[in-house]
Scaffold this motif. Structure first.
Motif, PDB file in Angstrom:
ATOM      1  N   GLN A 196       0.837  -1.199   0.000  1.00  0.00           N
ATOM      2  CA  GLN A 196       0.000   0.000   0.000  1.00  0.00           C
ATOM      3  C   GLN A 196       0.869   1.246   0.000  1.00  0.00           C
ATOM      4  O   GLN A 196       1.912   1.287   0.658  1.00  0.00           O
ATOM      5  N   HIS A 197       0.433   2.245  -0.744  1.00  0.00           N
ATOM      6  CA  HIS A 197       1.129   3.524  -0.713  1.00  0.00           C
ATOM      7  C   HIS A 197       0.985   4.131   0.669  1.00  0.00           C
ATOM      8  O   HIS A 197      -0.070   4.039   1.300  1.00  0.00           O
ATOM      9  N   TYR A 198       2.032   4.791   1.120  1.00  0.00           N
ATOM     10  CA  TYR A 198       1.988   5.452   2.430  1.00  0.00           C
ATOM     11  C   TYR A 198       1.748   6.937   2.227  1.00  0.00           C
ATOM     12  O   TYR A 198       2.424   7.586   1.425  1.00  0.00           O
ATOM     13  N   TYR A 199       0.777   7.464   2.948  1.00  0.00           N
ATOM     14  CA  TYR A 199       0.470   8.891   2.874  1.00  0.00           C
ATOM     15  C   TYR A 199       0.638   9.487   4.253  1.00  0.00           C
ATOM     16  O   TYR A 199       0.010   9.049   5.218  1.00  0.00           O
ATOM     17  N   GLU A 200       1.488  10.493   4.355  1.00  0.00           N
ATOM     18  CA  GLU A 200       1.741  11.148   5.641  1.00  0.00           C
ATOM     19  C   GLU A 200       0.543  12.008   6.019  1.00  0.00           C
ATOM     20  O   GLU A 200       0.075  12.836   5.236  1.00  0.00           O
ATOM     21  N   THR A 201       0.006  11.802   7.219  1.00  0.00           N
ATOM     22  CA  THR A 201      -1.095  12.629   7.717  1.00  0.00           C
ATOM     23  C   THR A 201      -0.751  13.097   9.117  1.00  0.00           C
ATOM     24  O   THR A 201      -0.023  12.423   9.854  1.00  0.00           O
ATOM     25  N   PRO A 202      -1.250  14.267   9.547  1.00  0.00           N
ATOM     26  CA  PRO A 202      -0.977  14.722  10.912  1.00  0.00           C
ATOM     27  C   PRO A 202      -1.474  13.718  11.929  1.00  0.00           C
ATOM     28  O   PRO A 202      -2.435  12.982  11.691  1.00  0.00           O
ATOM     29  N   GLY A 203      -0.820  13.685  13.108  1.00  0.00           N
ATOM     30  CA  GLY A 203      -1.172  12.706  14.121  1.00  0.00           C
ATOM     31  C   GLY A 203      -2.607  12.813  14.582  1.00  0.00           C
ATOM     32  O   GLY A 203      -3.194  11.824  15.005  1.00  0.00           O
ATOM     33  N   TYR A 204      -3.198  14.000  14.519  1.00  0.00           N
ATOM     34  CA  TYR A 204      -4.567  14.182  14.983  1.00  0.00           C
ATOM     35  C   TYR A 204      -5.581  14.000  13.863  1.00  0.00           C
ATOM     36  O   TYR A 204      -6.772  14.136  14.074  1.00  0.00           O
ATOM     37  N   MET A 205      -5.114  13.708  12.638  1.00  0.00           N
ATOM     38  CA  MET A 205      -6.006  13.654  11.483  1.00  0.00           C
ATOM     39  C   MET A 205      -6.278  12.204  11.096  1.00  0.00           C
ATOM     40  O   MET A 205      -5.371  11.491  10.679  1.00  0.00           O
ATOM     41  N   PRO A 206      -7.505  11.701  11.258  1.00  0.00           N
ATOM     42  CA  PRO A 206      -7.807  10.336  10.859  1.00  0.00           C
ATOM     43  C   PRO A 206      -7.675  10.166   9.351  1.00  0.00           C
ATOM     44  O   PRO A 206      -7.840  11.099   8.577  1.00  0.00           O
ATOM     45  N   VAL A 207      -7.376   8.945   8.935  1.00  0.00           N
ATOM     46  CA  VAL A 207      -7.043   8.678   7.536  1.00  0.00           C
ATOM     47  C   VAL A 207      -8.190   8.997   6.587  1.00  0.00           C
ATOM     48  O   VAL A 207      -7.960   9.394   5.449  1.00  0.00           O
ATOM     49  N   PHE A 208      -9.449   8.865   7.053  1.00  0.00           N
ATOM     50  CA  PHE A 208     -10.547   9.016   6.100  1.00  0.00           C
ATOM     51  C   PHE A 208     -10.637  10.428   5.534  1.00  0.00           C
ATOM     52  O   PHE A 208     -11.228  10.637   4.478  1.00  0.00           O
ATOM     53  N   PHE A 209     -10.026  11.416   6.197  1.00  0.00           N
ATOM     54  CA  PHE A 209     -10.021  12.760   5.636  1.00  0.00           C
ATOM     55  C   PHE A 209      -9.138  12.845   4.393  1.00  0.00           C
ATOM     56  O   PHE A 209      -9.225  13.786   3.610  1.00  0.00           O
ATOM     57  N   ALA A 210      -8.231  11.866   4.219  1.00  0.00           N
ATOM     58  CA  ALA A 210      -7.317  11.871   3.067  1.00  0.00           C
ATOM     59  C   ALA A 210      -7.785  10.939   1.960  1.00  0.00           C
ATOM     60  O   ALA A 210      -7.071  10.740   0.990  1.00  0.00           O
ATOM     61  N   VAL A 211      -8.990  10.371   2.081  1.00  0.00           N
ATOM     62  CA  VAL A 211      -9.458   9.376   1.112  1.00  0.00           C
ATOM     63  C   VAL A 211      -9.480   9.940  -0.305  1.00  0.00           C
ATOM     64  O   VAL A 211      -9.075   9.270  -1.258  1.00  0.00           O
ATOM     65  N   GLU A 212      -9.943  11.177  -0.468  1.00  0.00           N
ATOM     66  CA  GLU A 212     -10.020  11.753  -1.810  1.00  0.00           C
ATOM     67  C   GLU A 212      -8.647  11.812  -2.466  1.00  0.00           C
ATOM     68  O   GLU A 212      -8.487  11.414  -3.633  1.00  0.00           O
ATOM     69  N   ASP A 213      -7.637  12.269  -1.723  1.00  0.00           N
ATOM     70  CA  ASP A 213      -6.284  12.342  -2.271  1.00  0.00           C
ATOM     71  C   ASP A 213      -5.721  10.958  -2.554  1.00  0.00           C
ATOM     72  O   ASP A 213      -5.021  10.744  -3.553  1.00  0.00           O
ATOM     73  N   ILE A 214      -6.018  10.000  -1.681  1.00  0.00           N
ATOM     74  CA  ILE A 214      -5.543   8.635  -1.881  1.00  0.00           C
ATOM     75  C   ILE A 214      -6.134   8.043  -3.155  1.00  0.00           C
ATOM     76  O   ILE A 214      -5.433   7.445  -3.987  1.00  0.00           O
ATOM     77  N   GLN A 215      -7.449   8.224  -3.346  1.00  0.00           N
ATOM     78  CA  GLN A 215      -8.090   7.696  -4.542  1.00  0.00           C
ATOM     79  C   GLN A 215      -7.548   8.365  -5.796  1.00  0.00           C
ATOM     80  O   GLN A 215      -7.340   7.708  -6.825  1.00  0.00           O
ATOM     81  N   ARG A 216      -7.316   9.657  -5.726  1.00  0.00           N
ATOM     82  CA  ARG A 216      -6.754  10.358  -6.885  1.00  0.00           C
ATOM     83  C   ARG A 216      -5.369   9.810  -7.212  1.00  0.00           C
ATOM     84  O   ARG A 216      -5.039   9.560  -8.373  1.00  0.00           O
ATOM     85  N   GLY A 217      -4.552   9.609  -6.175  1.00  0.00           N
ATOM     86  CA  GLY A 217      -3.218   9.078  -6.394  1.00  0.00           C
ATOM     87  C   GLY A 217      -3.241   7.680  -6.994  1.00  0.00           C
ATOM     88  O   GLY A 217      -2.457   7.372  -7.898  1.00  0.00           O
ATOM     89  N   GLN A 218      -4.155   6.847  -6.512  1.00  0.00           N
ATOM     90  CA  GLN A 218      -4.258   5.495  -7.059  1.00  0.00           C
ATOM     91  C   GLN A 218      -4.728   5.528  -8.511  1.00  0.00           C
ATOM     92  O   GLN A 218      -4.257   4.741  -9.341  1.00  0.00           O
ATOM     93  N   GLY A 219      -5.635   6.443  -8.819  1.00  0.00           N
ATOM     94  CA  GLY A 219      -6.092   6.581 -10.202  1.00  0.00           C
ATOM     95  C   GLY A 219      -4.961   7.002 -11.123  1.00  0.00           C
ATOM     96  O   GLY A 219      -4.830   6.489 -12.248  1.00  0.00           O
ATOM     97  N   GLU A 220      -4.122   7.945 -10.665  1.00  0.00           N
ATOM     98  CA  GLU A 220      -2.987   8.388 -11.470  1.00  0.00           C
ATOM     99  C   GLU A 220      -1.995   7.246 -11.685  1.00  0.00           C
ATOM    100  O   GLU A 220      -1.428   7.093 -12.783  1.00  0.00           O
ATOM    101  N   THR A 221      -1.792   6.444 -10.652  1.00  0.00           N
ATOM    102  CA  THR A 221      -0.859   5.327 -10.769  1.00  0.00           C
ATOM    103  C   THR A 221      -1.382   4.280 -11.748  1.00  0.00           C
ATOM    104  O   THR A 221      -0.626   3.748 -12.574  1.00  0.00           O
ATOM    105  N   MET A 222      -2.674   3.973 -11.684  1.00  0.00           N
ATOM    106  CA  MET A 222      -3.261   3.019 -12.617  1.00  0.00           C
ATOM    107  C   MET A 222      -3.157   3.532 -14.055  1.00  0.00           C
ATOM    108  O   MET A 222      -2.822   2.779 -14.977  1.00  0.00           O
ATOM    109  N   GLY A 223      -3.419   4.824 -14.242  1.00  0.00           N
ATOM    110  CA  GLY A 223      -3.294   5.408 -15.568  1.00  0.00           C
ATOM    111  C   GLY A 223      -1.867   5.319 -16.089  1.00  0.00           C
ATOM    112  O   GLY A 223      -1.638   5.058 -17.280  1.00  0.00           O
ATOM    113  N   TYR A 224      -0.901   5.511 -15.206  1.00  0.00           N
ATOM    114  CA  TYR A 224       0.511   5.409 -15.577  1.00  0.00           C
ATOM    115  C   TYR A 224       0.843   3.990 -16.045  1.00  0.00           C
ATOM    116  O   TYR A 224       1.514   3.799 -17.070  1.00  0.00           O
ATOM    117  N   LEU A 225       0.384   2.978 -15.294  1.00  0.00           N
ATOM    118  CA  LEU A 225       0.660   1.593 -15.678  1.00  0.00           C
ATOM    119  C   LEU A 225       0.057   1.273 -17.042  1.00  0.00           C
ATOM    120  O   LEU A 225       0.694   0.609 -17.883  1.00  0.00           O
TER     121      LEU A 225
END
Length: 253
Positions: A184-213
């Motif tokens: 899994q790709h690792y995404y740095e998030t602040p210690g007080y910030m739960p991961v689900f707030f970064a879901v949009e960025d994670i999905q975008r990053g995964q989409g870009e990676t799939m497009g690259y492949l």
């Protein structure tokens, strides 16, 4: 209820939400650390037994077997960023060695290194624990623009984001005693910030990676193995997975 009471109620609810989120985050990190401390399997992989502990500091992971490979000089310790060196092999020709972690600015450095070469190498040999995904994609695009082949030589490992550079080779050959692994790709998030707030960025990053492949002619379905493997582990691809996904166009001893 007065406006003052309403505001105090809203503030109290916000404080409670913050406390719940903080406790949840601390609990998740505690469970993660406890689980990380548990010993994992070691030794060479085989079909169905392909998940190993990810150690980005180890020059030659335990799940690789050097075999009888070319005489290539490798660093005793992996550099903290990509290092580029030219080496000559009687059979493989002029090899551009990439050793080390993939960090910010490596793509710019690689572009400058290529521009200074008098002659282009015959192939790029990769030995990297991975690193920043976006940087790996940028390095990979430079490899494809230069129409270079990519290699994983005996005993070498290409892990985490490194396989995206491997994917950029016009021809991609992997030694049966090397290792290519995803997680899994690792995404740095602040210690007080739960991961689900970064879901949009994670999905975008995964989409870009799939497009690259897809752009590189690799089946993006190979990402499934990475998406289901925690970032502190690595899923080492076996020969059939490498060839069927076209992450490798050929294997070598």
């Amino acid at each position: 209820m007065t406006i003052g009471q309403w505001l105090r109620s809203v503030l109290l609810v916000q404080v409670l939400i913050a406390v719940v989120l903080l406790v949840t985050d601390i609990e998740a990190r505690w469970r993660f650390d406890r689980w990380f401390d548990q010993p994992g399997p070691t030794g060479p992989v085989s079909p169905g037994d392909q998940v190993r502990r990810y150690d980005p500091t180890r020059p030659r992971p335990q799940f690789t077997n050097p075999g009888n490979g070319p005489e290539i000089n490798l660093p005793d310790d992996l550099p903290p960023r990509l290092e580029f060196t030219m080496q000559q092999d009687a059979e493989l020709g002029a090899l551009l060695m990439m050793n080390g972690a993939i960090t910010g600015g490596d793509a710019d450095r690689f572009e400058a290194y290529l521009a200074d070469l008098e002659d282009m190498p015959d192939a790029v040999a990769l030995n990297s624990p991975g690193g920043i995904v976006d940087e790996a994609l940028a390095v990979g695009r430079l490899v494809r623009e230069a129409s270079l082949d990519t290699l994983i030589l005996p005993g070498m490992a290409c892990l985490s984001s490194c396989p995206y550079v491997l994917a950029a080779g016009v021809e991609r050959r992997v030694s049966r005693t090397g290792a290519v692994g995803l997680h899994q790709h690792y995404y740095e998030t602040p210690g007080y910030m739960p991961v689900f707030f970064a879901v949009e960025d994670i999905q975008r990053g995964q989409g870009e990676t799939m497009g690259y492949l897809i752009e590189m002619g690799v089946d993006p379905g190979v990402m499934v193995h990475g998406l289901t493997t925690p970032p502190n582990d690595i899923y080492v691809l076996v020969e059939s997975e490498l060839l069927e996904s076209r992450l490798a166009t050929g294997m070598s001893d």
